[in-house]
Design a protein around this motif. Sequence first.
Motif, PDB file in Angstrom:
ATOM      1  N   VAL A  15     -52.000 -17.028  29.959  1.00  0.00           N
ATOM      2  CA  VAL A  15     -51.649 -17.301  31.357  1.00  0.00           C
ATOM      3  C   VAL A  15     -50.422 -16.490  31.748  1.00  0.00           C
ATOM      4  O   VAL A  15     -49.381 -16.560  31.090  1.00  0.00           O
ATOM      5  CB  VAL A  15     -51.376 -18.809  31.571  1.00  0.00           C
ATOM      6  CG1 VAL A  15     -51.002 -19.069  33.031  1.00  0.00           C
ATOM      7  CG2 VAL A  15     -52.599 -19.632  31.179  1.00  0.00           C
ATOM      8  N   HIS A  16     -50.569 -15.727  32.837  1.00  0.00           N
ATOM      9  CA  HIS A  16     -49.481 -14.918  33.385  1.00  0.00           C
ATOM     10  C   HIS A  16     -49.031 -15.580  34.683  1.00  0.00           C
ATOM     11  O   HIS A  16     -49.759 -15.580  35.678  1.00  0.00           O
ATOM     12  CB  HIS A  16     -49.970 -13.495  33.646  1.00  0.00           C
ATOM     13  CG  HIS A  16     -48.869 -12.487  33.671  1.00  0.00           C
ATOM     14  ND1 HIS A  16     -49.100 -11.128  33.710  1.00  0.00           N
ATOM     15  CD2 HIS A  16     -47.520 -12.622  33.673  1.00  0.00           C
ATOM     16  CE1 HIS A  16     -47.947 -10.485  33.726  1.00  0.00           C
ATOM     17  NE2 HIS A  16     -46.981 -11.372  33.703  1.00  0.00           N
ATOM     18  N   GLU A  17     -47.844 -16.144  34.685  1.00  0.00           N
ATOM     19  CA  GLU A  17     -47.345 -16.875  35.839  1.00  0.00           C
ATOM     20  C   GLU A  17     -46.428 -15.995  36.676  1.00  0.00           C
ATOM     21  O   GLU A  17     -45.372 -15.555  36.213  1.00  0.00           O
ATOM     22  CB  GLU A  17     -46.609 -18.138  35.383  1.00  0.00           C
ATOM     23  CG  GLU A  17     -47.523 -19.096  34.622  1.00  0.00           C
ATOM     24  CD  GLU A  17     -47.038 -20.523  34.677  1.00  0.00           C
ATOM     25  OE1 GLU A  17     -46.249 -20.862  35.591  1.00  0.00           O
ATOM     26  OE2 GLU A  17     -47.462 -21.308  33.819  1.00  0.00           O
ATOM     27  N   LEU A  18     -46.845 -15.739  37.907  1.00  0.00           N
ATOM     28  CA  LEU A  18     -46.067 -14.968  38.867  1.00  0.00           C
ATOM     29  C   LEU A  18     -45.511 -15.913  39.932  1.00  0.00           C
ATOM     30  O   LEU A  18     -45.816 -17.102  39.945  1.00  0.00           O
ATOM     31  CB  LEU A  18     -46.935 -13.888  39.506  1.00  0.00           C
ATOM     32  CG  LEU A  18     -47.743 -13.009  38.553  1.00  0.00           C
ATOM     33  CD1 LEU A  18     -48.573 -12.007  39.340  1.00  0.00           C
ATOM     34  CD2 LEU A  18     -46.844 -12.304  37.555  1.00  0.00           C
ATOM     35  N   GLY A  19     -44.716 -15.369  40.837  1.00  0.00           N
ATOM     36  CA  GLY A  19     -44.093 -16.219  41.834  1.00  0.00           C
ATOM     37  C   GLY A  19     -45.075 -16.960  42.714  1.00  0.00           C
ATOM     38  O   GLY A  19     -44.925 -18.163  42.975  1.00  0.00           O
ATOM     39  N   HIS A 146     -42.737 -10.321  44.976  1.00  0.00           N
ATOM     40  CA  HIS A 146     -41.557 -10.679  44.196  1.00  0.00           C
ATOM     41  C   HIS A 146     -41.353  -9.778  42.980  1.00  0.00           C
ATOM     42  O   HIS A 146     -40.439 -10.008  42.184  1.00  0.00           O
ATOM     43  CB  HIS A 146     -41.663 -12.129  43.723  1.00  0.00           C
ATOM     44  CG  HIS A 146     -41.973 -13.101  44.812  1.00  0.00           C
ATOM     45  ND1 HIS A 146     -41.104 -13.373  45.850  1.00  0.00           N
ATOM     46  CD2 HIS A 146     -43.084 -13.845  45.049  1.00  0.00           C
ATOM     47  CE1 HIS A 146     -41.643 -14.259  46.665  1.00  0.00           C
ATOM     48  NE2 HIS A 146     -42.844 -14.559  46.204  1.00  0.00           N
ATOM     49  N   GLY A 147     -42.218  -8.772  42.812  1.00  0.00           N
ATOM     50  CA  GLY A 147     -42.114  -7.940  41.621  1.00  0.00           C
ATOM     51  C   GLY A 147     -43.026  -6.739  41.704  1.00  0.00           C
ATOM     52  O   GLY A 147     -43.351  -6.253  42.789  1.00  0.00           O
ATOM     53  N   GLU A 190     -44.464   0.526  36.646  1.00  0.00           N
ATOM     54  CA  GLU A 190     -44.410  -0.884  36.252  1.00  0.00           C
ATOM     55  C   GLU A 190     -45.703  -1.629  36.530  1.00  0.00           C
ATOM     56  O   GLU A 190     -45.861  -2.791  36.111  1.00  0.00           O
ATOM     57  CB  GLU A 190     -43.261  -1.580  36.986  1.00  0.00           C
ATOM     58  CG  GLU A 190     -41.887  -1.074  36.624  1.00  0.00           C
ATOM     59  CD  GLU A 190     -41.524   0.241  37.289  1.00  0.00           C
ATOM     60  OE1 GLU A 190     -40.535   0.883  36.854  1.00  0.00           O
ATOM     61  OE2 GLU A 190     -42.231   0.645  38.248  1.00  0.00           O
ATOM     62  N   THR A 191     -46.641  -1.006  37.233  1.00  0.00           N
ATOM     63  CA  THR A 191     -47.903  -1.664  37.580  1.00  0.00           C
ATOM     64  C   THR A 191     -48.610  -2.148  36.325  1.00  0.00           C
ATOM     65  O   THR A 191     -48.906  -1.371  35.425  1.00  0.00           O
ATOM     66  CB  THR A 191     -48.818  -0.705  38.357  1.00  0.00           C
ATOM     67  OG1 THR A 191     -48.148  -0.258  39.531  1.00  0.00           O
ATOM     68  CG2 THR A 191     -50.123  -1.395  38.734  1.00  0.00           C
ATOM     69  N   TRP A 192     -48.889  -3.453  36.281  1.00  0.00           N
ATOM     70  CA  TRP A 192     -49.545  -4.064  35.122  1.00  0.00           C
ATOM     71  C   TRP A 192     -51.054  -3.917  35.284  1.00  0.00           C
ATOM     72  O   TRP A 192     -51.605  -4.213  36.340  1.00  0.00           O
ATOM     73  CB  TRP A 192     -49.166  -5.542  35.037  1.00  0.00           C
ATOM     74  CG  TRP A 192     -49.481  -6.155  33.704  1.00  0.00           C
ATOM     75  CD1 TRP A 192     -50.698  -6.606  33.278  1.00  0.00           C
ATOM     76  CD2 TRP A 192     -48.569  -6.372  32.624  1.00  0.00           C
ATOM     77  NE1 TRP A 192     -50.606  -7.091  31.993  1.00  0.00           N
ATOM     78  CE2 TRP A 192     -49.306  -6.977  31.565  1.00  0.00           C
ATOM     79  CE3 TRP A 192     -47.219  -6.135  32.452  1.00  0.00           C
ATOM     80  CZ2 TRP A 192     -48.722  -7.328  30.358  1.00  0.00           C
ATOM     81  CZ3 TRP A 192     -46.632  -6.490  31.248  1.00  0.00           C
ATOM     82  CH2 TRP A 192     -47.380  -7.075  30.213  1.00  0.00           C
TER      83      TRP A 192
END
Length: 218
Positions: A15-19, A146-147, A190-192
């Motif tokens: 799980v990748h939790e972003l804003g 946010h990122g 930085e793009t994932w």
Amino acid sequence: MAYTGEVSVGGTPDVHELGDLIITKVAVGPMDNNAYVLRCRATDEQLLIDAANEPRTLLEVIGADGLAAVVTTHRHGDHWQALADVVSATGARTFAGRADAEGIPVPTDVLVDDEDTIAFGHIRLTARHLVGHTPGSIALLYDDPHGHPHLFTGDCLFPGGVGNTFQDPAAFTSLLSDVTTRLFTPLPDETWVYPGHGKDTTLGTERPYLEEWRQRGW
């Protein structure tokens, strides 16, 4: 635990939790496909990228909150084996690239073109049409306010190269060109990158090797 993107068939999703967004990555067999359940934090509305296989596994990840939409990144069968069952269980709307929809045996509710927006809850994804692996493959871009951006590439971009173009030089040239101009050129290092199989990467990790890929021809 920090998100790594390393999942295995039968294993625990990551799980990748972003804003504003929660991304759950799960691997399904028999071809080690990745499927991604995206949840809008504000509304709990969810979208699935690639109902690849194992509908029971996918429905467990989706849970009781249901599913608004399923996006199929391209027409190859290993990316839609669970699509009919998931749609039947959830009533989700289906999305696919316009040029690939005819190759997907579940009706596509929304035909997607380059730069179209797919919305669920407060989240917006932008489609990038990439030709070569299939005629209508799409990548999905989430530009996190946010990122850094997050990019779901199906089988068009992996760690170490672009997707399979089946020894067709014209298809390889097309795919590498589209990946370069529509992903690497406009988006930051930085793009994932979340691919259709295997581990995640970033555009910055892969960018130094673009010319090497061009020279080797795959």
